[in-house]
Structure formats: structure tokens, C-alpha cells
Design an enzyme around this catalytic site. Sequence first.
Site, short mmCIF file in Angstrom:
data_model
loop_
_atom_site.label_atom_id
_atom_site.label_comp_id
_atom_site.label_asym_id
_atom_site.label_seq_id
_atom_site.Cartn_x
_atom_site.Cartn_y
_atom_site.Cartn_z
CB CYS A 63 21.43 52.13 49.76
SG CYS A 63 21.20 51.08 48.31
CB VAL A 73 11.17 53.69 55.81
CG1 VAL A 73 10.72 53.85 57.24
CG2 VAL A 73 10.04 53.11 54.96
C1 LIG Z 1 14.12 50.88 42.06
C2 LIG Z 1 14.37 51.66 43.32
C3 LIG Z 1 15.58 52.35 43.49
C4 LIG Z 1 15.84 53.09 44.64
N1 LIG Z 1 17.02 53.78 44.76
C5 LIG Z 1 17.24 54.56 45.85
C6 LIG Z 1 18.42 55.36 45.96
O1 LIG Z 1 19.28 55.36 45.08
N2 LIG Z 1 18.59 56.11 47.07
C7 LIG Z 1 17.65 56.15 48.09
O2 LIG Z 1 17.84 56.87 49.06
N3 LIG Z 1 16.53 55.40 48.00
C8 LIG Z 1 16.30 54.62 46.92
N4 LIG Z 1 15.14 53.88 46.84
C9 LIG Z 1 14.17 53.92 47.94
C10 LIG Z 1 13.01 54.89 47.67
O3 LIG Z 1 13.47 56.20 47.51
C11 LIG Z 1 11.97 54.82 48.81
O4 LIG Z 1 12.59 55.22 50.01
C12 LIG Z 1 11.39 53.43 49.00
O5 LIG Z 1 11.15 52.82 47.76
C13 LIG Z 1 10.09 53.42 49.79
O6 LIG Z 1 9.11 54.21 49.16
P1 LIG Z 1 7.96 53.59 48.18
O7 LIG Z 1 7.28 52.50 48.95
O8 LIG Z 1 7.08 54.76 47.87
O9 LIG Z 1 8.67 53.07 47.00
C14 LIG Z 1 14.88 53.13 45.69
C15 LIG Z 1 13.67 52.42 45.53
C16 LIG Z 1 13.40 51.69 44.37
C17 LIG Z 1 12.09 50.96 44.25
#
Ligand SMILES: Cc1cc2nc3c(=O)[nH]c(=O)nc-3n(C[C@H](O)[C@H](O)[C@H](O)COP(=O)(O)O)c2cc1C
Lengths: 298, 242
Positions: A127, A188
Site C-alpha cells: 500500500c 500488482v
Molecule cells: C480506492 C482503492 C482502494 C484500494 N485499497 C487497497 C487496500 O486496502 N489493500 C490492497 O491490497 N489494495 C488496495 N487497492 C489496490 C487494488 O486492490 C488493486 O491492486 C489496484 O487497484 C490495481 O488493480 P485495478 O487496476 O484493477 O484497480 C486499492 C485500490 C483502489 C483504487
Amino acid sequence: MMEVAIGNIKFKNPIIAASGTFSNGREFDEYFDIGKLGGIATTGLTYKRRDGNKGIRLYETRSGMMNSIGLQNEGIEEFLQNDMKFLKEKSTNIIANLGGGELEEYILGAKLLNKSDVDMIELNISCPNVKKGGMSYGIKSKDAYEITRQIREVVDKSLIVKLSPNAENIVEMALACEDAGADAVSLVNTFNALAIDIGKRKAIFDNKTAGLSGPGIKPIALRMVYQVAQNIKIPTIGIGGIVSWMDVVEFIMAGATAVQVGSSNFIKPDICMDIITGLEEYMARENIKNLEEIKGII
Amino acid sequence: MKNSYIHKKIIFKEKLAPNILRIKVEYSGQVKPGQFFMIRGWSGVEPLLSRAISVADYENEQISFLIEVKGSGTKLIDKLGLGDEISLLGPLGQGFNIESGKKIALVAGGIGIAPLLYLAKKMDGKVDLYAGFREKEYLVEEFKPYIDEVHIATDSGKTGHKGLVTDLISPDKYDLVITCGPMVMMKALAQICSGRVDLEMSLENNMACGIGACMGCTVETKTGMKTVCKNGPVFKESELIL
Ligand SMILES: Cc1cc2nc3c(=O)[nH]c(=O)nc-3n(C[C@H](O)[C@H](O)[C@H](O)COP(=O)(O)O)c2cc1C
């Protein structure tokens, strides 16, 4: 057959809702039966509750978005007593996403989760939005090895380590987690990124940098998944910019066993169902009996 | 189950001001003043996020939206014509409490006037409108059948008082003040109302999901962190930690 296995857990399909983008499922269950998902990664959980970050928390970019939520959550105990009771009734795998600052905080959280009904634990060392700890374990392989090893010692459940694309060397990082006893890696998490308000002459976010996600990151995420999957023996879970079943097929062809869908849950609350249906139809059309047939095929 | 995004044809479109658009679509269901929809006026994933747009009116199974054209998403909506489709998720949020028999001031800044029209229609009692604009007023005429007094302020001085809308209001005349507009205006109003009259604010934080999941639009309140999209967008000012 869309079934896949990760650690000692079977998934009825390879589509998992990504942490932080699906809350703990309740809001989405009003729009579709979340029991149809392969799995749900919970909101980033920490031992004690956190209010998250101040200031602007979201910012749209071209083909994506940046967030600086900062692990806002009710704390693991409250999660287990409340949202987990709801999630347990759903016929899907519940993956507790474990975040934190200091190592001790992670270990306390891991012990609580290990005694609970969650099916798996996803250790989030990636994170970018918490000041202390968090991503700092996700940059250098030796730090990732150390935290994974210590968490492994207190966790009997299947353990996924969620990697940061900001790692110095993503393949070494994955190998270190495998050596330390992880059952799978997911990658990722978001890319550390910056946006500036030129009128105010200031960064958009109070922490200056924030995490970039969405369709714009997919080609880089796909490359990383490809490199990692070639080099480790444990399963790789692909994440980054997935908006359609075609993206899922790409991740599987790059070597992923399963995938997580993140930001696109915001585009349409039931987008995961569209993806599952699309994947099913694709497999029937192409006469694919088992996703292993196309896994890592490039 | 609730409906995910539905697709509706634009049945009415007009410009209320150079950058202010009004569109209407057919809709049937319960819609409360202060609620909003997440809207996409484009297919595909670029721009990624839907735009949160308040319900400006709901009558004869037609919803009106007022849209300030200012970014990539609203520019795409502006390009649409009659018969083109938009996608909508909603209605979302809790909306305003409908009061009756009270003396109420509605205080609008710019496009913040939109949700107050549908609210004014639903309230009885003495309701006055205070509306501030940058250049010129819009929508104000349509309030007149439903309210008592109208007070206008513009930065330009083209109509009404030249200056801030907050200059015009005497809070002691009212039982309740309800506001929607830019944060700077609402904060100034909070100062004026503090200790004199109750104030309710409709907030407009950036949103991604619109359904209370992403924690992107969170505000701090005396009873913990709350989402603007699901717990709000309307909050009692006395509850907020701004
Ligand atoms: C609003 C938001 C909150 C997120 N919170 C977490 C989290 O608490 N823990 C985590 O491991 N990843 C968190 N992520 C990352 C997502 O799980 C994911 O790895 C990342 O967004 C890439 O995937 P995507 O392009 O499909 O969104 C968060 C992403 C977003 C957009």
C-alpha cells in the site's frame, strides 16, 4: 470448467474482487449475488481501526485513477464480528487483506485472522498510502522475505503476498516471498504516482503521491505477471486494469492462475458478473475445458 | 436486487447558461430531493469514472439534471443530442429531510442550485432562496411558484447584489438553512449560521463508486468517518468536522 486452486483452496472461477475496491461486499450484494464470485478480497484490514487519510482521496487520470484512502477500516476485530458474519454466508472464498504499519501490528492482525473463518490471508506489503510501513516492506526483497517469514510462522491458512509494482525487482521480490513460505503472490497493487494542481501550485494529494490504478496500468501489470509467473512455482494472481473477460484471458495467457478486478467495480457494480459470463462463453467457443490449457501459453 | 446501470434516451436538452446544460430522461421509481445518479454519457472506460449528478427535478416520470460542463466527462455529455443514450445508476444517497411548517432559507452557489429546485417543490412553509452566481443567474425563475423571497448575488454584478450570496442572509429570520455549493461558500455560511440557526449542507466530494464502497468521498463527522455518497450527501453542519 473455470475452477482453479490456490494454496489449499478451490475457487469456482478465477475472478476475485480486489481489495479496497469492493468494500466488504455488502454494497455490491445489492446489485448481484456476490456468492457467484471466485473470491472476495476484503478491504485492507489493520489490527486497530484507522480513519484513513485527510484531504482529497480520489483523482481521475487518463485511463485510470489515483487514490489515497490510507487503509480506512474498522479494525480486524470489528470486521470479524460484523462484516465477516455476512460474508461467511456467501458461497465464495473470503480473502482477508492484511495491512499495517509496524511489523508487530501485522503480526497481531495475522494471529486474529488465523483463528477466524476467513479462507485465506493476503498480506498487503504494497500500500503506497500509509506513511509508516505498508509499502516499505514491498520495495526491497529482503524486507519482503522477512515480513513474509514472520507472518508465515503465525498463519496456518493459505497465504498470498500482494506485491507492489514499485518493488526494486519484481521477480526477485516474488522469489523471496516464495522462499519465505507464501502459497501464492498477487500483483500488482497501485503504482506510486503524482498529480499537481497547477492553479494552486500544489500536489493534489496531502501525501503528495498516491496510488495509480485502472486500465492505464494493465500493460505494465501484465508484463510483471508474465515475468513473475515464469520464475516461481507457486500460483500468480494477476491484478491491474482488468475491465473485461479479454483482459482476464490475457493475464491467464501471461501465466496467472486467477485474477483480481479492482477499479472497474466503480464503473459498474456488477462488472465482475459480465467478466465471468464472458469468460464462460469464451471457453465454450474455443472449446477450452480447463484454464490450464491456456495458462502461460505465450 | 437493485438495478445496475440503466440506459435512457435524452428526451430534452437545453443550455441554461454558456456552460450549464439541462437534460431530461424518462424514469419511473422513487426519487427524493437531494439524491443523485452516477452518470456515464459515453461507452467504454475512458473517462474511467462516472459523474455524480444531482436530481434537479422529477415530474411526470421525467428526471431533469443540470450539468456544469467543465471536465472530460461532462464535455462528452454536452456533445450528446436528443435520442442519444446515457447510462445511470441510482437514485443514490439519502437526500434532504422534507420539512413542513418551518421558515427555511435555501442558499445556493452556482450549480449547487440544482438539487434545491426539486426540494423547494416538495416543501411547504416559508421558503426563501438565496442564490449566488459568477456571471449571470439561471434556473431562479423556476423556483418562483414554490418560494417566497428571491435574493440574488453575482460576482459580475450583472444581476442582483454584486458580491457574495452570504452577504445577503440574516440567519435569525429562519428555523433552518439548507445549502449546496462550493465548499468555500458553505464554510462562510457555516460561520454566519453558527450558534444562530441549524444548517444542512449537501456535499460534493469526488466520488468513484457512488455506492459507499471505495471510501473516496469520506468526510469526518462527530460520529466517525462517513461517506458522502451513501451516508450523505446531506449532513447537518453540526455533525461535520470540516
Ligand atoms: C480506492 C482503492 C482502494 C484500494 N485499497 C487497497 C487496500 O486496502 N489493500 C490492497 O491490497 N489494495 C488496495 N487497492 C489496490 C487494488 O486492490 C488493486 O491492486 C489496484 O487497484 C490495481 O488493480 P485495478 O487496476 O484493477 O484497480 C486499492 C485500490 C483502489 C483504487
